[in-house]
Design an enzyme around this catalytic site. Sequence first.
Site, mmCIF file in Angstrom:
data_model
loop_
_atom_site.group_PDB
_atom_site.id
_atom_site.type_symbol
_atom_site.label_atom_id
_atom_site.label_comp_id
_atom_site.label_asym_id
_atom_site.label_seq_id
_atom_site.Cartn_x
_atom_site.Cartn_y
_atom_site.Cartn_z
ATOM 1 N N THR A 1 0.822 -1.216 0.000
ATOM 2 C CA THR A 1 0.000 0.000 0.000
ATOM 3 C C THR A 1 0.853 1.262 0.000
ATOM 4 O O THR A 1 1.991 1.274 0.473
ATOM 5 C CB THR A 1 -0.926 0.040 1.228
ATOM 6 O OG1 THR A 1 -0.138 -0.026 2.424
ATOM 7 C CG2 THR A 1 -1.917 -1.102 1.196
ATOM 8 N N ASN B 1 0.898 4.739 1.748
ATOM 9 C CA ASN B 1 0.339 5.196 3.021
ATOM 10 C C ASN B 1 0.457 6.713 3.172
ATOM 11 O O ASN B 1 1.512 7.294 2.902
ATOM 12 C CB ASN B 1 1.065 4.529 4.191
ATOM 13 C CG ASN B 1 0.989 3.018 4.136
ATOM 14 O OD1 ASN B 1 0.058 2.460 3.560
ATOM 15 N ND2 ASN B 1 1.969 2.344 4.708
ATOM 16 N N GLU C 1 -4.395 3.965 3.767
ATOM 17 C CA GLU C 1 -3.533 3.022 3.063
ATOM 18 C C GLU C 1 -4.210 2.595 1.764
ATOM 19 O O GLU C 1 -5.311 2.055 1.779
ATOM 20 C CB GLU C 1 -3.270 1.799 3.941
ATOM 21 C CG GLU C 1 -2.663 2.146 5.303
ATOM 22 C CD GLU C 1 -2.606 0.953 6.229
ATOM 23 O OE1 GLU C 1 -1.543 0.314 6.288
ATOM 24 O OE2 GLU C 1 -3.634 0.657 6.878
#
Length: 327
Positions: free
Chosen positions: A214, A216, A262
């Site tokens: 992800t 973030n 995220e």
Amino acid sequence: MRGASIARLSGEAPLDLALRNGVVAIGNFDGVHRGHQSVLGTAREIAKAEGKPLICLTFEPHPRTVFHPENPVPRLTPAPIRAKLLAALGFDAVVEQAFDKTFAGVEPEDFVNTVLVERLGAAHVVAGFDFHYGRRRAGTPQTLIVAGERHGFGATLVPAMKDGDGETISSSRIRELLADGAVAPAAALLGYRWTIGGSVQEGQRLGRTLGYPTANILLVPDTMLKFGIYAVRLRRADGTLIDGVASFGRRPTFDNGVALFETFLFDFSGDLYGETVAISLFDYLRGEEKFDGAEALIAQMDRDCDNARAVLAGAQPLSALDRTIAF
């Protein structure tokens, strides 16, 4: 985000000569929602008809936050995003007037003299129907019109815009919707998909271990958005658009840590660390949940991706402004 460049001006210096004698839209314009767009559009029409520069006068920080710092106003559009939206609407400059208790104590006539006349050299002022200014908000729409007659600038007041149910479109209503995760209804009032911005940070790489790396972003502490899973579209600094699914919350399955936004990006491999991105929210898929283990979480994430892809595949722009933000 696409859109013309815009001058962001702060401090107390007078405007450049090329920007003086312009049409000035006044307001905080947090969210630049459809009601604000009515005011801003009126200013644009006047500026076009009169061949004058188009200026937005706004205030930083939000006045309510100055008077109630213990309960700051969650911002729909931080100053950089607001400036990009104003650029897309055709504004030449945004003047971000520093707002503190000293400025709030300026008498209404002094505000007119110092800011509108001396600093901006306004030829015409446009504001909402309920615009108040100066010490104890003693300046009213009526006194603004009178001041314009005295100083030689025009003044136009724009009535409130209402939605299909007859309710006034307001920033507070949109904040309430976002707090409920209702990003699609919020977008209907904004006229575009609500968008956040920030620098991509390196996290604990939990998503990578699950097969879902992800990007973030740490949002400001007073973010009003509901924890949960969202269908999103990310815009990189170069304008590239990438669809994805995002989780906003504290990862209850793992650590209940600091709230992070995220984003797992579809069909993307690369490093976004340190890059400033904008992420538009298209729909709320589900609430944040605690799972019994990684296997159950991964199965749900697979379903989330399928649902997000379906939402994004059928999405259509809400307006020309939405094309600038999310398409």
